[in-house]
Design a protein around this motif. Structure first.
Motif, PDB file in Angstrom:
ATOM      1  N   SER A  15       0.830  -1.194   0.000  1.00 20.62           N
ATOM      2  CA  SER A  15       0.000   0.000   0.000  1.00 20.62           C
ATOM      3  C   SER A  15       0.871   1.253   0.000  1.00 20.62           C
ATOM      4  O   SER A  15       1.948   1.284   0.610  1.00 20.62           O
ATOM      5  N   TYR A  27      -6.703   1.084   7.323  1.00 24.17           N
ATOM      6  CA  TYR A  27      -7.949   0.966   6.572  1.00 24.17           C
ATOM      7  C   TYR A  27      -8.803   2.202   6.837  1.00 24.17           C
ATOM      8  O   TYR A  27      -8.554   2.955   7.778  1.00 24.17           O
ATOM      9  N   ALA A  58     -14.383  -0.856   7.709  1.00 26.29           N
ATOM     10  CA  ALA A  58     -14.468  -2.299   7.492  1.00 26.29           C
ATOM     11  C   ALA A  58     -15.929  -2.701   7.407  1.00 26.29           C
ATOM     12  O   ALA A  58     -16.803  -2.068   7.997  1.00 26.29           O
ATOM     13  N   THR A  68     -11.739  -5.176   5.237  1.00 27.28           N
ATOM     14  CA  THR A  68     -11.308  -3.780   5.324  1.00 27.28           C
ATOM     15  C   THR A  68     -11.161  -3.121   3.951  1.00 27.28           C
ATOM     16  O   THR A  68     -10.821  -3.774   2.964  1.00 27.28           O
ATOM     17  N   THR A 122      -9.015  -0.420   2.022  1.00 33.23           N
ATOM     18  CA  THR A 122      -7.758   0.318   2.106  1.00 33.23           C
ATOM     19  C   THR A 122      -7.951   1.747   1.617  1.00 33.23           C
ATOM     20  O   THR A 122      -8.877   2.049   0.854  1.00 33.23           O
ATOM     21  N   SER A 166     -12.950   3.406  10.951  1.00 32.96           N
ATOM     22  CA  SER A 166     -11.658   3.475  11.626  1.00 32.96           C
ATOM     23  C   SER A 166     -11.557   4.773  12.409  1.00 32.96           C
ATOM     24  O   SER A 166     -12.375   5.693  12.249  1.00 32.96           O
TER      25      SER A 166
END
Length: 381
Positions: free
Chosen positions: A64, A71, A74, A85, A87, A357
């Motif tokens: 990534s 993340y 999710a 999750t 990204t 998140s």
């Protein structure tokens, strides 16, 4: 602008075509001294990679571009485990692509259309949900890529990058489309999963495939034909004046004036030029308020004034013409296949919940994504 709301999915195949064009016009003025690079006419020669070149261009271990962002959110599929999750590579790509699709780089668009911000956010989150529904369904039905398929895909992508003549040109092209190397690989794999799953659905009856079955569907209330008069709420216009005009036109129709004549004179939908007989559509093709009003009508019935994000509509549900359905069955079939596939995915993920998140509030504001600027270009020029 008409009321159709199904936006084309940003596929890896379409992206590859765009990147090749970018390579043709940007890589050393369309030329390259590397075997297989893009030429001035935008074509590419076949690329044969040595083992060393393949290792250099391989995406096998790509990471990534945002290691400090585990993340964005999710999905909980209903089992209490929010382990699917999203990204930031994926989220940022759709976030910026959909934003640019509407504003074209003109930030004043959002000042004039503030209501569209939430709508666009809903659209790109729907796109992401579809992606994850595809992966979940492929896992459920044993349709994930085999190791051999993954290897073949990785080699194909490596050859694609080599066609740019220099990996830095490829990364500059990624910047143009707000895509990271990690998400390019992810999207390439995802494109193959979409194909596998769509074929599975057609083979197992979730999607109709026979022309006679689709043609029969068109005679049901799942498919309608409507004409409409649209009075748009353009930037700077007085909405109350537009509503008053729509109310006046509805009164004139009820008083006996011809709908088609008033539509030709007053509608602000340019789609009337290509579809003067009205729109034929399934559920899920149109903006929600327009669609709900259309399907609630009986054949021959005219709606009250209906408001959408575009403006005010007067909708007339018309009789479907068998000759039109027969002559346009191939195009309607194509629309049905894509639409039904998306509908099945929406049914699959309808009960999924989102677990945000800790960084979600920052990441969900696309101003943050814009502030990051180019990820590759500035450091590699």
């Amino acid at each position: 602008m008409n009321c159709r709301t199904k936006w084309k999915r940003y596929s890896a195949a379409a992206l590859c075509a765009a990147l090749l064009l970018c390579a043709a016009v940007s890589c050393k003025d369309g030329k390259s001294d590397s075997n297989g690079a893009a030429g001035a006419d935008g074509t590419t020669e076949a690329v044969t990679l040595t083992p060393e070149e393949y290792e250099a261009y391989s995406f096998e271990n790509v990471k990534s571009a945002f290691p400090d962002i585990p993340y964005v959110y999710a999905f909980d599929h209903g089992d209490g485990a929010a382990d699917d999750t999203v990204t930031y590579d994926e989220y940022r790509y759709y976030q910026l692509q959909y934003k640019k699709y509407l504003d074209g780089g003109d930030e004043s668009y959002w000042t004039h259309h503030p209501d569209m911000r939430d709508r666009v956010t809903e659209m790109y989150n729907t796109e992401i949900r579809r992606n994850h529904a595809v992966r979940a369904e492929c896992e459920k039905y044993g349709l994930l890529l085999t190791e051999a398929e993954k290897t073949a895909l990785d080699r194909s992508n490596a050859e694609f990058v080599a066609a740019f003549g220099d990996a830095s040109y490829f990364r500059q092209a990624l910047d143009m489309y707000d895509m990271t190397e990690y998400y390019f690989q992810y999207q390439s794999e995802l494109e193959q999963l979409y194909g596998k799953l769509e074929n599975y659905y057609m083979e197992h009856g979730q999607i109709l495939t026979k022309d006679e079955d689709i043609r029969a569907l068109l005679d049901t209330d799942a498919f309608v034909r409507c004409k409409h008069i649209l009075i748009k709420n353009d930037a700077g216009e007085n909405k109350e004046d537009n509503r008053a005009l729509a109310d006046e036109l509805l009164d004139r129709i009820h008083a006996g004036e011809d709908f088609d004549t008033l539509m030709q004179e007053y509608t602000e939908d340019p789609g009337i030029q290509s579809e003067p007989g009205g729109y034929y559509f399934f559920r899920g093709e149109m903006e929600e308020t327009f669609e709900e009003a259309s399907f609630a009508l009986s054949v021959g019935e005219i709606s009250d004034v209906v408001e959408s994000s575009y403006g005010y509509h007067i909708i007339w549900r018309c009789e479907k013409e068998a000759a039109y359905l027969d002559e346009n069955l191939a195009a309607i079939r194509s629309t049905y296949l894509a639409l039904r596939f998306y509908q099945v995915l929406e049914e699959v993920s309808a009960d999924w919940s989102i677990v945000k998140s800790e960084q979600y509030d920052i990441l969900s504001d696309w101003d943050y994504a814009v502030s990051l600027g180019s990820l590759y270009t500035e450091t590699e020029q």
